[in-house]
Design a protein around this motif. Sequence first.
Motif, PDB file in Angstrom:
ATOM      1  N   TRP A 172      13.083  18.616  16.074  1.00  0.00           N
ATOM      2  CA  TRP A 172      12.147  19.293  15.322  1.00  0.00           C
ATOM      3  C   TRP A 172      11.760  20.090  16.169  1.00  0.00           C
ATOM      4  O   TRP A 172      10.352  20.638  16.011  1.00  0.00           O
ATOM      5  CB  TRP A 172      10.932  18.435  14.580  1.00  0.00           C
ATOM      6  CG  TRP A 172      11.626  17.221  13.935  1.00  0.00           C
ATOM      7  CD1 TRP A 172      12.717  17.369  12.750  1.00  0.00           C
ATOM      8  CD2 TRP A 172      11.589  15.992  14.192  1.00  0.00           C
ATOM      9  NE1 TRP A 172      12.889  16.052  12.285  1.00  0.00           N
ATOM     10  CE2 TRP A 172      12.472  15.476  13.145  1.00  0.00           C
ATOM     11  CE3 TRP A 172      11.048  15.096  15.233  1.00  0.00           C
ATOM     12  CZ2 TRP A 172      12.658  14.068  13.214  1.00  0.00           C
ATOM     13  CZ3 TRP A 172      11.341  13.646  14.987  1.00  0.00           C
ATOM     14  CH2 TRP A 172      12.112  13.228  14.246  1.00  0.00           C
ATOM     15  N   GLY A 173      12.402  20.958  17.059  1.00  0.00           N
ATOM     16  CA  GLY A 173      11.815  22.080  17.961  1.00  0.00           C
ATOM     17  C   GLY A 173      10.905  21.855  19.129  1.00  0.00           C
ATOM     18  O   GLY A 173      10.563  22.499  19.771  1.00  0.00           O
ATOM     19  N   LYS A 174      10.649  20.482  19.164  1.00  0.00           N
ATOM     20  CA  LYS A 174       9.820  19.941  20.248  1.00  0.00           C
ATOM     21  C   LYS A 174      10.537  20.290  21.797  1.00  0.00           C
ATOM     22  O   LYS A 174      11.563  19.554  22.220  1.00  0.00           O
ATOM     23  CB  LYS A 174       9.544  18.763  20.216  1.00  0.00           C
ATOM     24  CG  LYS A 174       8.526  17.954  21.391  1.00  0.00           C
ATOM     25  CD  LYS A 174       7.903  16.753  20.970  1.00  0.00           C
ATOM     26  CE  LYS A 174       6.620  16.295  22.023  1.00  0.00           C
ATOM     27  NZ  LYS A 174       5.928  15.248  21.598  1.00  0.00           N
ATOM     28  N   THR A 175       9.665  21.067  22.342  1.00  0.00           N
ATOM     29  CA  THR A 175      10.103  21.348  23.694  1.00  0.00           C
ATOM     30  C   THR A 175       8.894  21.245  24.779  1.00  0.00           C
ATOM     31  O   THR A 175       8.693  21.351  26.039  1.00  0.00           O
ATOM     32  CB  THR A 175      10.497  22.977  24.027  1.00  0.00           C
ATOM     33  OG1 THR A 175       9.755  23.888  23.460  1.00  0.00           O
ATOM     34  CG2 THR A 175      12.021  23.156  23.191  1.00  0.00           C
ATOM     35  N   ILE A 176       7.646  20.663  24.363  1.00  0.00           N
ATOM     36  CA  ILE A 176       6.543  20.250  24.893  1.00  0.00           C
ATOM     37  C   ILE A 176       6.365  18.975  24.878  1.00  0.00           C
ATOM     38  O   ILE A 176       6.495  17.995  24.241  1.00  0.00           O
ATOM     39  CB  ILE A 176       5.333  21.014  24.214  1.00  0.00           C
ATOM     40  CG1 ILE A 176       5.351  22.668  24.317  1.00  0.00           C
ATOM     41  CG2 ILE A 176       4.160  20.542  24.758  1.00  0.00           C
ATOM     42  CD1 ILE A 176       4.388  23.288  23.496  1.00  0.00           C
ATOM     43  N   LEU A 177       5.953  18.220  26.230  1.00  0.00           N
ATOM     44  CA  LEU A 177       5.797  16.871  26.456  1.00  0.00           C
ATOM     45  C   LEU A 177       4.009  17.066  26.685  1.00  0.00           C
ATOM     46  O   LEU A 177       3.584  17.749  27.555  1.00  0.00           O
ATOM     47  CB  LEU A 177       6.112  16.458  27.884  1.00  0.00           C
ATOM     48  CG  LEU A 177       5.891  15.067  28.259  1.00  0.00           C
ATOM     49  CD1 LEU A 177       6.700  14.186  27.292  1.00  0.00           C
ATOM     50  CD2 LEU A 177       6.401  14.737  29.585  1.00  0.00           C
ATOM     51  N   SER A 178       3.394  16.330  25.544  1.00  0.00           N
ATOM     52  CA  SER A 178       1.987  16.586  25.682  1.00  0.00           C
ATOM     53  C   SER A 178       1.339  15.476  26.485  1.00  0.00           C
ATOM     54  O   SER A 178       2.040  14.364  27.052  1.00  0.00           O
ATOM     55  CB  SER A 178       1.440  16.452  24.036  1.00  0.00           C
ATOM     56  OG  SER A 178       1.392  15.090  23.869  1.00  0.00           O
ATOM     57  N   ALA A 179      -0.184  15.524  26.733  1.00  0.00           N
ATOM     58  CA  ALA A 179      -0.644  14.522  27.524  1.00  0.00           C
ATOM     59  C   ALA A 179      -0.720  13.326  26.628  1.00  0.00           C
ATOM     60  O   ALA A 179      -0.583  12.131  27.231  1.00  0.00           O
ATOM     61  CB  ALA A 179      -2.309  15.096  27.469  1.00  0.00           C
ATOM     62  N   ASP A 180      -0.930  13.116  25.324  1.00  0.00           N
ATOM     63  CA  ASP A 180      -0.618  11.961  24.618  1.00  0.00           C
ATOM     64  C   ASP A 180       0.687  11.498  24.699  1.00  0.00           C
ATOM     65  O   ASP A 180       0.800  10.095  24.727  1.00  0.00           O
ATOM     66  CB  ASP A 180      -0.848  12.340  23.132  1.00  0.00           C
ATOM     67  CG  ASP A 180      -2.324  12.776  22.618  1.00  0.00           C
ATOM     68  OD1 ASP A 180      -3.291  12.278  23.665  1.00  0.00           O
ATOM     69  OD2 ASP A 180      -2.669  13.196  21.645  1.00  0.00           O
ATOM     70  N   PRO A 225      19.385  28.137  24.498  1.00  0.00           N
ATOM     71  CA  PRO A 225      18.380  28.160  23.550  1.00  0.00           C
ATOM     72  C   PRO A 225      17.410  27.212  23.426  1.00  0.00           C
ATOM     73  O   PRO A 225      17.599  26.223  24.312  1.00  0.00           O
ATOM     74  CB  PRO A 225      19.248  28.123  22.187  1.00  0.00           C
ATOM     75  CG  PRO A 225      20.387  27.255  22.554  1.00  0.00           C
ATOM     76  CD  PRO A 225      20.789  27.684  24.124  1.00  0.00           C
ATOM     77  N   ALA A 226      16.149  27.567  23.153  1.00  0.00           N
ATOM     78  CA  ALA A 226      14.962  26.506  23.168  1.00  0.00           C
ATOM     79  C   ALA A 226      15.112  25.613  21.932  1.00  0.00           C
ATOM     80  O   ALA A 226      14.989  24.606  22.049  1.00  0.00           O
ATOM     81  CB  ALA A 226      13.697  27.271  23.184  1.00  0.00           C
ATOM     82  N   ALA A 227      15.132  26.421  20.896  1.00  0.00           N
ATOM     83  CA  ALA A 227      15.043  25.670  19.404  1.00  0.00           C
ATOM     84  C   ALA A 227      15.306  26.354  18.560  1.00  0.00           C
ATOM     85  O   ALA A 227      15.718  27.880  18.560  1.00  0.00           O
ATOM     86  CB  ALA A 227      13.459  25.085  19.314  1.00  0.00           C
ATOM     87  N   VAL A 228      15.558  25.908  17.147  1.00  0.00           N
ATOM     88  CA  VAL A 228      15.934  26.644  16.209  1.00  0.00           C
ATOM     89  C   VAL A 228      15.212  26.348  14.889  1.00  0.00           C
ATOM     90  O   VAL A 228      15.414  25.342  14.234  1.00  0.00           O
ATOM     91  CB  VAL A 228      17.616  26.437  15.792  1.00  0.00           C
ATOM     92  CG1 VAL A 228      18.150  27.383  14.721  1.00  0.00           C
ATOM     93  CG2 VAL A 228      18.420  26.510  17.181  1.00  0.00           C
ATOM     94  N   TYR A 250      11.643  23.469  12.195  1.00  0.00           N
ATOM     95  CA  TYR A 250      12.697  23.658  13.282  1.00  0.00           C
ATOM     96  C   TYR A 250      13.576  22.276  13.161  1.00  0.00           C
ATOM     97  O   TYR A 250      13.339  21.331  12.479  1.00  0.00           O
ATOM     98  CB  TYR A 250      12.159  23.499  14.501  1.00  0.00           C
ATOM     99  CG  TYR A 250      11.552  24.918  15.165  1.00  0.00           C
ATOM    100  CD1 TYR A 250      12.450  25.803  15.906  1.00  0.00           C
ATOM    101  CD2 TYR A 250      10.302  25.499  14.762  1.00  0.00           C
ATOM    102  CE1 TYR A 250      11.965  26.975  16.290  1.00  0.00           C
ATOM    103  CE2 TYR A 250      10.160  26.757  14.905  1.00  0.00           C
ATOM    104  CZ  TYR A 250      10.804  27.372  15.777  1.00  0.00           C
ATOM    105  OH  TYR A 250      10.420  28.938  16.145  1.00  0.00           O
ATOM    106  N   GLY A 251      14.921  22.717  13.557  1.00  0.00           N
ATOM    107  CA  GLY A 251      16.024  21.518  13.538  1.00  0.00           C
ATOM    108  C   GLY A 251      15.979  20.745  14.720  1.00  0.00           C
ATOM    109  O   GLY A 251      15.111  20.746  15.616  1.00  0.00           O
TER     110      GLY A 251
END
Length: 553
Positions: free
Chosen positions: A238-246, A473-476, A501-502
């Motif tokens: 689902w397009g996730k390229t971020i690792l959050s603090a949570d 690519p990062a995401a689609v 996002y896929g």
Amino acid sequence: MIGPTGVLALAHTFGLLQSSVLAAVECTGTFKPISASEYVAAINPGWNLVQAVTFQDIKAAGFKSVRIPVTYADHFTGTSPGWAINGGWLQRVSDVVDMALDAGLYVLTNVHHDSWQWADISAAGANVTAIEERMYQTWLQIGQKLGCKSSSVAFEPINEPPINTEEQAAELNKINGIFLKALKDAGGFNTQRVVTLVGPNMDSIKTSQWFEAPTGYENPWALQYHYYSPYDFIFSAWGKTILSADDIAAVEKDIENIRANFTDVPLVIGEFDASPINTEPAARRKYMDVVVQKAKQLNTAVMVWDNGLDHFDRNTKQWKDPQSLQILLNAAAGVTNSLADYTTDASVDEQSSSAYVFHKVGDAVSDQKISISLNGNTLKSIATEDGKPLTPSTDYVASGGDITLKSSFLSTYFSSPAATGSKVNLTLTFSAGATAAVNVVQWDVPKLGLTSSKAVAGADLRIPVTWAGVNQPAAVKMRRNDGIYLFDDWTQYLGPLQAAYGTYSGQWNWDGNSLILTASTVNAVIAAGVSTTFTFDFFPRVPGNSLNYTLTV
């Protein structure tokens, strides 16, 4: 749990089957017993899925062990009740184990893909009695073949056994006992050998809920589980390229929770991974550090999964992300690493990363700042990949973890006439721990070989691409032309970098010269009967660094 009565029942059930294969093996020489705790400490860190020719490379890199997954499903030459395994295959397994031992590695080997072939006790209509029989005979033969190996060799009964209910979990607990019974009957040094028992799916939560160790056996044992969480980050869903603090807090809590449920049991994370193929570098390196540091704190060994595409290129013998490797090795030794900062807020519409310095073609060259979480260390030096040191004050200015690269230095790499792509890699060295890598990149928007086509069922769609910066690519984004999301309309509740996002691999992919829409995605467009626009995002993930491709019906 299998108590003494259960042990006797198993002995009665399976005792007559021993003669259908071989008598118990007898070993010459000596066996130096070690405890499960000693074994777990000795194997940390470990590696998964290594070809025999790479054992020396893995050892040289600093790993202490290798997990050798083995599939037996296609190598049975007999049927019930003996389930004879091809002797050549067993010999090959033995030979590969010896190669790993000769390289100075500890070994953990298992029965692997069989778990969802013939050994799936969760399958509808599963013949549990037949699975028990086959599992016993399989491990009887493995135990006979490998029974005289040293105490550096440990066994794992089955990989990621599918379990959905408490009743199925109870059956898996029984199978752990059958595994131990087979090893005992196999003879050799097997009753003294360390084993890693497994819980449902090798999932930490299900294992904590339902795992119970067999009783009545002498083997020193550890408990193995696998860890691929958060799923959406690890698998670029689902397009996730971020690792959050949570996300980071949840990772630490997960590892703490299973330790809290098994306070006195040696633990092994037998598989985990964050791949350079599909994760952003700074977030990936942070993830590697968090998992391994927390595991180290809680006396848990880690073994990285590598299918040959992720970390180590077996042909070139190069590491795809040497910093991830350094971070893992230092964290496993309890050494604190300094790490690049990156965007952790999933609600934003663009993403930054101090693993890069980006410059857009045509923009004026200016000073650029990167930020490093020093974690108690100090910056010692910065050098280019060919070893040329940068001069403090002239090439850069450091204030704590904030490092400003001067425009005079960057201008040697950035200019309108200069080609796009990676211009130089900088290595930051600290007073302790791993180095940090900063990739200096000049970028422009990539170009597609075509921008639309008609959907054709049954095959992946390959779209030629000419890279112009980071060759990945990062995401689609996947949105039908009627405004409806092609997949997962619930992603509307996620941030703008994830809505519509896929998911990598299942719905989109890429290789050296192509962006790929998978056959399942093409078929989904056809099934919807609506032309769909695919928006490919690239790194840096900022507005404007995207391309559209339309699939018509």
